[in-house]
Enzyme design. Structure first.
Site, mmCIF file in Angstrom:
data_model
loop_
_atom_site.group_PDB
_atom_site.id
_atom_site.type_symbol
_atom_site.label_atom_id
_atom_site.label_comp_id
_atom_site.label_asym_id
_atom_site.label_seq_id
_atom_site.Cartn_x
_atom_site.Cartn_y
_atom_site.Cartn_z
ATOM 1 N N ASP A 117 0.588 -1.131 0.153
ATOM 2 C CA ASP A 117 0.489 -0.195 0.019
ATOM 3 C C ASP A 117 0.529 1.300 0.323
ATOM 4 O O ASP A 117 1.606 1.168 0.660
ATOM 5 C CB ASP A 117 -1.059 0.025 1.628
ATOM 6 C CG ASP A 117 -1.452 -0.758 1.796
ATOM 7 O OD1 ASP A 117 -1.865 -2.275 0.461
ATOM 8 O OD2 ASP A 117 -1.958 -1.015 2.278
ATOM 9 N N GLU B 170 -10.390 -1.716 3.633
ATOM 10 C CA GLU B 170 -9.122 -1.470 4.037
ATOM 11 C C GLU B 170 -9.010 0.307 3.620
ATOM 12 O O GLU B 170 -9.915 0.540 2.792
ATOM 13 C CB GLU B 170 -8.329 -2.147 4.037
ATOM 14 C CG GLU B 170 -7.909 -3.332 4.206
ATOM 15 C CD GLU B 170 -7.189 -4.393 3.600
ATOM 16 O OE1 GLU B 170 -6.492 -4.932 5.000
ATOM 17 O OE2 GLU B 170 -6.854 -4.429 2.704
#
Length: 719
Positions: free
Chosen positions: A44, A245
């Site tokens: 990420d 998320e």
């Protein structure tokens, strides 16, 4: 953060062997104008911040290998979002390289220009503050006096007083948010990815944190970035097939109208991505935010995900006739021998929704302990698409529906799909136009006995006009490789720029990069435009590597142009350029010329070898009004069974002049497509051989009119 797909014992493993890195960014599959790490693993993007004319990019990073592990925050900076300079690791996993006691999961960063945190030690000093998830591998007593449990996820902060070069964890107070907001949401092991921003109207800091398994986003407020108060939560809604998320929340004007500001909530989930994909995806919802509460607009929430089948459907099997599976012509094995289609929701044992009629295939017979296979009678593939409703477990190797064909004398699985850990049946389907005329069977497999160890299927049908897709969410990108998208703080309110991880948790750990693993999609400027009567997210690719201006050193300005009044059906014509790093602009009439109907496909064959046995096809389907990427023969596709597939995205409106516009970005191991004005995008990784550099234009089943093509190559931004 995305880790439920891997066992915990694997997640903590750190590879001691690292492949050699050449240092000149010419390794096989290394993108030439997308961000990649110098070496090792990334996932990420984190802490995106624009401050003092510098773009700061932090990211999830393993300092010791090309697998997930020892999660730290890497750091890079840029002046133009294209040329990046690697910086020292900002937050190194605590205890590394020995026993790790704290990892630093995803989060965000802000410039505390008013020193609300009190971290500044000199007049005029501006602290940069990062808010991130602390992951504690074991229970422990922290320096702040707080206790954390085994595998707990909590929210912490760190600060920098030298414009992001060095960082200090606030150990005296961390974590600043210890637990989820209420006992009934005590998912302390699934509570992560804070996104923090300043809210002008209320003069407070706001942070969003995902309560991942609950499909909720908690909202907190603070005046000093240290003490946080729970304010509200939103969700669940729309796509809920996997954990939520990496939330974002930001304002944008609609159609450039400053008097009409909407707020966009951006949420990633894994699994449960866009229809037709397996694994990860990123959705968005448009609504309003008052400083403490986000309220979605009604037209952006989808309560019903089962849509009618296409009007030309030919039903192959709907399980409505009486009798067991064998009497319907299916061959059963295992515990499915003698079994029959389920009546409704199987007597209330499962809350199955969205099925048609009163019977359906459901392997939840002896609970999740039921295993076996069901194989349909053979049939000849005679239509372009096979559509069906599917639900149940997400488990490619344990619960799936497969299309099998005889190829080179052996029966092979050529298409596959799975549920999304949900009892809602969703329309999905396969593009089988390349398989027409072959003899095939459909196989339903259930070898899983654990949680979600069952599969539900209904209404298998054939169509020539429509690849069925349930509308369950607004997708930021319809491809398989666009995840954990997050946006920059520090820009003007109406300037919102996104960066996403260009991978998928389904196969991220096994992609064939050497010495490094992971890449980011192109930075994208976001805006809201009214499409089909509702605000729709529009994306524009950014980066000095292809935009006009003084910083265009990466550009080969020798364009290759092709303009044709008509390209006849059946055309496959080479373009006078070969490259694995290029921008391609296509523009053509939205009306295909056929004697019977609006049908056919037009586009580019890219990354192709001389005999076209290796290729990636990118184009537009006139019949379904969809953009597509076909990576079935795109090179190395063997590392994961789900990788070779065709991906589709809707493009329902042509431009006002009746034309379709596509921008395609190729970069050694990636394809990104922006369609229309940017309201539709598709992102996919591909892994071609070095020889696969050819570019072709093709037109299938119909003549394509008013065609213009412009191609320009892009040199490495790392040189």
């Amino acid at each position: 953060m995305g880790l439920l797909h891997l066992p915990y014992s694997f997640l903590l493993g750190i590879s001691a062997v690292q492949a050699a890195v050449t240092g000149d960014y010419t390794e096989r599959y290394r993108p030439q104008y997308h961000f990649t790490p110098e070496k090792n693993w990334i996932n990420d993007p984190n802490g995106l911040l624009f401050y003092e004319n510098v773009y700061h990019l932090f990211y999830q990073y393993n300092p010791n290998g090309t697998e997930w592990g020892a999660l730290s925050w890497g750091h890079a900076t840029s002046a133009d979002l294209s040329h990046w300079e690697h910086q020292p690791v900002a937050l190194l996993a605590r205890g590394y390289p020995g026993e790790i006691t704290e990892m630093y999961f995803s989060g965000s960063a802000v410039a505390d220009v008013n020193n609300t945190s009190g971290f500044a030690t000199e007049d005029g000093q501006v602290p940069l503050v990062a808010m991130y998830t602390s992951f504690y591998p074991q229970a422990q007593l922290l320096p702040s006096g707080q206790r954390v449990r085994d595998k707990q996820q909590s929210q912490s902060i760190a600060y920098s007083l030298d414009n992001g070069t060095t960082w200090t964890q606030w150990d005296a107070g961390n974590p600043v948010i210890l637990n989820p907001p209420s006992p009934d949401e005590a998912e302390y092991q699934e509570f992560r990815d804070p996104f923090v921003f300043w809210h002008d109207a209320t003069q407070t800091w706001v942070s969003l944190v995902a309560i991942s398994k609950q499909h909720k986003i908690a909202i907190y407020t603070s005046t000093d970035l240290k003490q946080w108060t729970y304010a509200s939560a939103f969700g669940p809604f729309n796509a809920v097939g996997g954990v939520w998320e990496c939330p974002n929340l930001f304002p944008l004007p609609v159609d450039g109208d400053e008097s009409n500001i909407k707020w966009v909530a951006q949420i990633s989930l894994n699994p449960g991505g866009p229809p037709g994909t397996v694994g990860s995806g990123t959705q968005y919802v448009v609504g309003n935010f008052d400083g403490t509460r986000f309220t979605p607009d009604d037209e952006g929430i989808y309560s019903e995900d089962a849509t009618p089948p296409p009007t030309d459907s030919v039903v192959f099997e709907n399980f409505e006739n009486d009798g067991d599976f064998e009497s319907l012509g299916w061959t059963a094995s295992g515990k499915l021998v003698g079994a029959s289609p389920a009546e409704g929701a199987l007597g209330g044992q499962q809350n199955v929704t969205g099925f048609l009629g009163h019977r359906l295939l459901n392997t939840f017979l002896d609970g999740d302990q039921t295993t076996g296979t069901l194989t349909s009678p053979p049939f000849t593939i005679s239509h372009r698409y096979i559509n069906f409703l599917i639900g149940g477990g997400f488990n490619r190797n344990g619960t799936s529906i497969n299309l099998k064909c005889e190829i080179n004398g052996t029966s092979q699985t050529v298409r596959t799909a799975t549920g999304h850990n949900s009892e809602r049946l969703e329309w999905t389907g396969w593009d089988v136009s390349a398989l027409q005329g072959r003899t095939a069977t459909i196989e339903v497999v259930d070898t899983a006995t654990g949680d979600w160890g069952h599969i539900t299927v209904d209404e298998i049908s054939f169509s020539n006009t429509t690849l069925a897709r349930s509308r369950t969410a607004n997708w930021v990108d319809f491809g398989p490789d666009f995840y954990a998208a997050t946006s920059f703080n520090g820009l003007p309110r109406d300037e919102r720029i996104n960066i996403a991880w260009m991978s998928n948790w389904q196969y991220a750990a096994v992609t064939p990069e050497q010495g490094w693993r992971g890449a980011y999609a192109l930075p994208r400027r976001l805006s809201l435009k009214t499409v089909n009567y509702k605000p729709t997210l529009v994306q524009e690719p950014l980066g000095a590597a292809w935009l006009p201006g003084p910083n265009t050193s990466g550009i080969d300005t020798n364009y290759t142009d092709l303009t044709r009044d008509i390209i006849p059906k059946g055309t496959i014509e080479p373009l006078n350029v070969s490259s694995q790093a290029a921008e391609i602009q296509l523009r053509f009439s939205a009306a295909a010329t056929t004697a019977v109907a609006q049908e056919g496909r037009f586009g580019i064959i890219a990354l192709a070898n001389r005999n076209l046995t290796e290729q990636t096809q990118i184009g537009y389907d006139f019949g379904t009004k969809e953009v597509f990427i076909n990576r079935i023969r795109s090179g190395n596709v063997t590392f994961d069974a789900t990788f070779p597939e065709v991906y589709h995205a809707p493009l329902l409106e042509a431009d006002h002049d009746g034309m379709v516009s596509l921008r395609i970005f190729l970069d050694w191991s990636s394809v990104e497509v922006f369609a229309g004005h940017g309201e539709t995008s598709l992102t996919a990784r591909v892994f071609p051989t070095e020889e696969a550099r050819g570019l072709y234009v093709f037109s299938e089943e119909a003549d394509t009119e008013k065609v213009s093509i412009r191609v320009r190559t892009v040199a490495s931004v790392w040189k």
